[in-house]
Design an enzyme around this catalytic site. Sequence first.
Site, PDB file in Angstrom:
ATOM      1  N   HIS A 139     -14.879 -86.572 -14.504  1.00 54.24           N
ATOM      2  CA  HIS A 139     -15.777 -87.250 -13.574  1.00 54.24           C
ATOM      3  C   HIS A 139     -15.645 -86.776 -12.126  1.00 54.24           C
ATOM      4  O   HIS A 139     -16.257 -87.357 -11.240  1.00 54.24           O
ATOM      5  CB  HIS A 139     -15.549 -88.763 -13.647  1.00 54.24           C
ATOM      6  CG  HIS A 139     -16.093 -89.369 -14.905  1.00 54.24           C
ATOM      7  ND1 HIS A 139     -15.606 -89.038 -16.137  1.00 54.24           N
ATOM      8  CD2 HIS A 139     -17.085 -90.265 -15.121  1.00 54.24           C
ATOM      9  CE1 HIS A 139     -16.263 -89.721 -17.070  1.00 54.24           C
ATOM     10  NE2 HIS A 139     -17.173 -90.467 -16.470  1.00 54.24           N
ATOM     11  N   ARG A 146     -20.018 -78.276 -14.048  1.00 49.88           N
ATOM     12  CA  ARG A 146     -19.919 -77.294 -15.133  1.00 49.88           C
ATOM     13  C   ARG A 146     -20.596 -77.792 -16.398  1.00 49.88           C
ATOM     14  O   ARG A 146     -21.292 -77.036 -17.089  1.00 49.88           O
ATOM     15  CB  ARG A 146     -18.455 -76.979 -15.436  1.00 49.88           C
ATOM     16  CG  ARG A 146     -17.761 -76.075 -14.436  1.00 49.88           C
ATOM     17  CD  ARG A 146     -16.515 -75.463 -15.048  1.00 49.88           C
ATOM     18  NE  ARG A 146     -15.643 -76.471 -15.632  1.00 49.88           N
ATOM     19  CZ  ARG A 146     -14.536 -76.920 -15.070  1.00 49.88           C
ATOM     20  NH1 ARG A 146     -14.152 -76.468 -13.900  1.00 49.88           N
ATOM     21  NH2 ARG A 146     -13.792 -77.836 -15.682  1.00 49.88           N
ATOM     22  N   HIS A 164     -23.259 -90.785 -18.024  1.00 47.91           N
ATOM     23  CA  HIS A 164     -22.507 -92.036 -17.964  1.00 47.91           C
ATOM     24  C   HIS A 164     -21.747 -92.101 -16.641  1.00 47.91           C
ATOM     25  O   HIS A 164     -21.481 -91.089 -16.007  1.00 47.91           O
ATOM     26  CB  HIS A 164     -21.515 -92.131 -19.128  1.00 47.91           C
ATOM     27  CG  HIS A 164     -20.944 -93.498 -19.311  1.00 47.91           C
ATOM     28  ND1 HIS A 164     -19.624 -93.733 -19.619  1.00 47.91           N
ATOM     29  CD2 HIS A 164     -21.531 -94.718 -19.224  1.00 47.91           C
ATOM     30  CE1 HIS A 164     -19.422 -95.030 -19.730  1.00 47.91           C
ATOM     31  NE2 HIS A 164     -20.559 -95.657 -19.492  1.00 47.91           N
TER      32      HIS A 164
END
Length: 210
Positions: A139, A146, A164
Amino acid sequence: MPAELLYAAKHAKGFMPVNEGLALFAAACHYGKLGPICEIGTYCGKSAIYLGAAARQAGSVVVTVDHHRGSEEIQPGWAHHDPTLMDIRFGKMDSLPTFRGTIAAAGLEDEVIAIVGRSERVAGLWNTPLGMLFIDGGHSEEPVTRDYEGWAPHVMAGGALVFHDVYPDPADGGQAPYRVYLRALESGTFKEVQVEGSLRVLERVKPGAI
């Protein structure tokens, strides 16, 4: 979602709230009819249960990619660290055995295929168009970028890109997924079709560069 699989998802180790998991399941039921579902960031398999349940219903399959050594935020000394996942032989995290047990117990081994490796290495070998891509790996800025750059080009037109842990307010969480999500929208390649908590579902509306 079948009651026994919802029970398994609720009780699996992981960080996916039920409302977001059910939204993920619904999106995968819809977009999984177009092609395979790919998840970046497996951890212990909680979200893979939602995706696997949808794949079974849609007649699709889930490929879930993770090196299983843990992203930055679950390493020792960080808030989300789980010491039960440490492999003391190597002094590293290893979520793979827990994942395998989770998917086997849920009865989803035919629907969920695990690839153990770094996302960017696997993306470089990948050529199959995806009905849905779910990005939920590292995160921080570099891994999210990437994952997006390596995998989003494989989402077919009409397919979905799902993020998410998207938090517009910095007080709620890290900003890297939010910035990459904005980049996807600003590209004009994707449009947002659903918001549920920190989950964002974007549909690919045109081919070409991301």
